[in-house]
Enzyme design. Structure first.
Site, PDB file in Angstrom:
ATOM      1  N   ARG A  94     -10.600 -11.340   1.553  1.00 53.99           N
ATOM      2  CA  ARG A  94     -11.420 -12.396   0.954  1.00 53.99           C
ATOM      3  C   ARG A  94     -10.715 -13.745   1.003  1.00 53.99           C
ATOM      4  NH1 ARG A  94     -11.542  -9.028  -4.508  1.00 53.99           N
ATOM      5  NH2 ARG A  94     -11.292  -7.447  -2.905  1.00 53.99           N
ATOM      6  N   LYS A 147       0.835  -1.198   0.000  1.00 54.23           N
ATOM      7  CA  LYS A 147       0.000   0.000   0.000  1.00 54.23           C
ATOM      8  C   LYS A 147       0.876   1.258   0.000  1.00 54.23           C
ATOM      9  CE  LYS A 147      -3.868  -1.936   2.656  1.00 54.23           C
ATOM     10  NZ  LYS A 147      -4.949  -1.647   1.693  1.00 54.23           N
TER      11      LYS A 147
END
Length: 486
Positions: A344, A270
């Site tokens: 996920r 990130k």
């Protein structure tokens, strides 16, 4: 905070003994039958321009003639709605936060009745005002002196008030637990810390708790969960807690929480700006923990299983790489195109694990996608559901709790972008509809039961000057669970 009820009518407010009298007013005019001293003070404040009967207006009046309490607080709610009432209560108590008020007595005027929901939201507003994070901040302000709140009511409202107080205090305790867990720095709030919190809750409230380590997770074949945890030196934890409030024959509701205690993005690193807020990426796990606490306090007649998959997502020489293919617990293979779509990957194995409980319904909760923040901002959580009845129940629960969600689509066409040439499914699709394609990914692993997914990336925490966990959606989840009691 100590919450109590006290019998009093609107025409006898001046005799109430407290450090502050708080009156929340709905409507565009002062109500008939109001205590003479209070009415005179309110009229005078309006005449002087210090107060208006408009939403959000608040005034603190000291030493009102004829009033036993040394302070009178007037707060205008505007419309007599639950949402405006909570905002007015919060504003009124915030006005007393820094002063010497230890005991406030609060009444409502202009509302049809003192409903359970109004009392519940009053409790939650008071707890919101009094919350201060201090675990790693010795210089934090001292706790507000306000420690007792008496709700003034008529005899006919006593039953509703009792139920509202119980629900508000239980949900409030759950929200505070969730906020505390989320606000702890990531070197404190590790997967092991989350496991310890659940164990402590199990011990204090008689819950069955099981914590699986890496060897146990490997034995279960959770290759997707393991892939995310590989790059971190912090050990993963797979946490399962059971509240049994109904007969064993009653199928449980299962809550699944994403517990990424810090998300660097992994190899798909990130940007540095704002990365500190990735300690909040365990907001789903925090909300499941808080909801478990609320349910354990309320003791409804239902069975609940809480599952938290917890680990860090870090870059390292052994970390999972873009292009790697892993095998999930379900046997489906996953091509990991982006290691920053890790939530996920841990949830899919948790959803497969949930099958063993033969659940009535499974709801997973996750700070899953930035796309959901773009779509809904910080007002509503994104909600996906496999059927209309379940969606309706979650929407109703969110509205009742003032913790709203919004139903998002699950059209089959959204799954096209998840196709892979090298595995059964890719973990990401394109930028378009990112929250939806993430939900479609999860749906593949939840086909054997009724399922819903809450994307709380926009609602689990706030940034800026008010930076911190919100405790959402503990209220929504608790109301939903109470609605499932049969």
């Amino acid at each position: 905070m100590d919450f109590r009820t006290q019998s009093s009518s609107l025409d006898a407010l001046s005799g109430v003994n407290a450090d502050a009298r708080v009156l929340v007013l709905a409507g565009e005019a002062l109500p008939e039958g109001l205590d003479a001293a209070v009415a005179a003070a309110a009229k005078d404040a309006i005449k002087l321009g210090d107060f208006e009967l408009k939403t959000g207006k608040t005034v603190v009046l000291p030493r009102v003639a004829g009033l036993k309490a040394p302070r009178l607080v007037l707060a205008a709610a505007g419309k007599p709605s639950l949402k405006s009432a909570r905002a007015a209560v919060q504003a009124a108590l915030a006005a007393l936060k820094s002063g010497g008020t230890a005991h406030a007595a609060l009444a409502f005027a202009g509302f049809e009745s003192l409903s359970e929901s109004l009392v519940e939201q009053t409790v939650l507003a008071a707890l919101e005002v009094s919350y201060v994070y201090r675990h790693t901040k010795p210089s934090a302000p001292a706790a507000p002196k306000l420690a007792k709140l008496s709700l003034l009511l008529g005899k006919d409202d006593a039953k509703a008030a009792k139920a509202g107080l119980a629900r508000g205090q239980a949900i409030g305790a759950g929200i505070e637990l969730a906020r505390e867990a989320a606000n702890r720095p990531p070197n404190y709030a590790t997967p092991t810390f989350l496991a310890e919190q659940v164990k402590a809750l199990g011990k204090s409230h008689g819950l069955k708790v099981e914590v699986l380590d890496q060897k146990a997770v490997e034995k279960l074949g959770m290759g997707s969960f393991l892939a995310v945890a590989k790059g971190s030196t912090e050990p993963l934890r797979f946490i399962v807690a059971r509240y049994e409030g109904a007969a064993k024959t009653v199928a449980p509701v299962v809550l699944v929480g994403k517990g990424i205690t810090f998300d660097s993005g992994g190899i798909s690193l990130k940007p540095g700006a704002g990365m500190d807020e990735m300690k909040f990426d365990m907001g789903g796990a925090a909300s499941v923990l808080g909801t478990l606490r609320a349910v354990a306090e309320l003791k409804p007649k239902l069975n609940l299983v809480a599952i938290i998959a917890a680990c860090e997502n870090m870059p390292a020489g052994n970390a999972v790489k873009p292009g790697d293919v892993v095998t999930s617990m379900s046997g489906q293979t996953i091509e990991i195109l982006n290691t920053d779509a890790e939530g996920r990957l841990i949830l899919c194995d948790a959803l497969s694990y949930a099958e063993r409980f033969k659940p009535a319904v499974v709801v997973d909760v996750a700070t899953l996608t930035g796309a959901c923040v773009i779509a809904l901002g910080g007002v509503r959580s994104g909600m996906y559901a496999s059927d209309d009845e379940l969606a309706g129940a979650l929407l109703a629960a969110g509205d009742a709790a003032l913790d709203p969600c919004w139903r998002m689509p699950l059209d089959d066409e959204y799954e096209e972008g998840l196709k892979s040439n090298f595995a059964d499914v890719a973990n990401v699709a394109g930028r378009e509809g990112g929250s939806i394609t993430a939900a479609k990914f999860l749906q593949r692993f939840a086909s054997k039961y009724r399922w819903a997914h809450l994307d709380i990336a926009g609602t689990a925490w706030k940034s800026g000057g008010a930076k911190g966990g919100t405790g959402r959606p503990v209220g929504l989840l608790t109301h939903f669970l109470l609605s499932q009691v049969r």
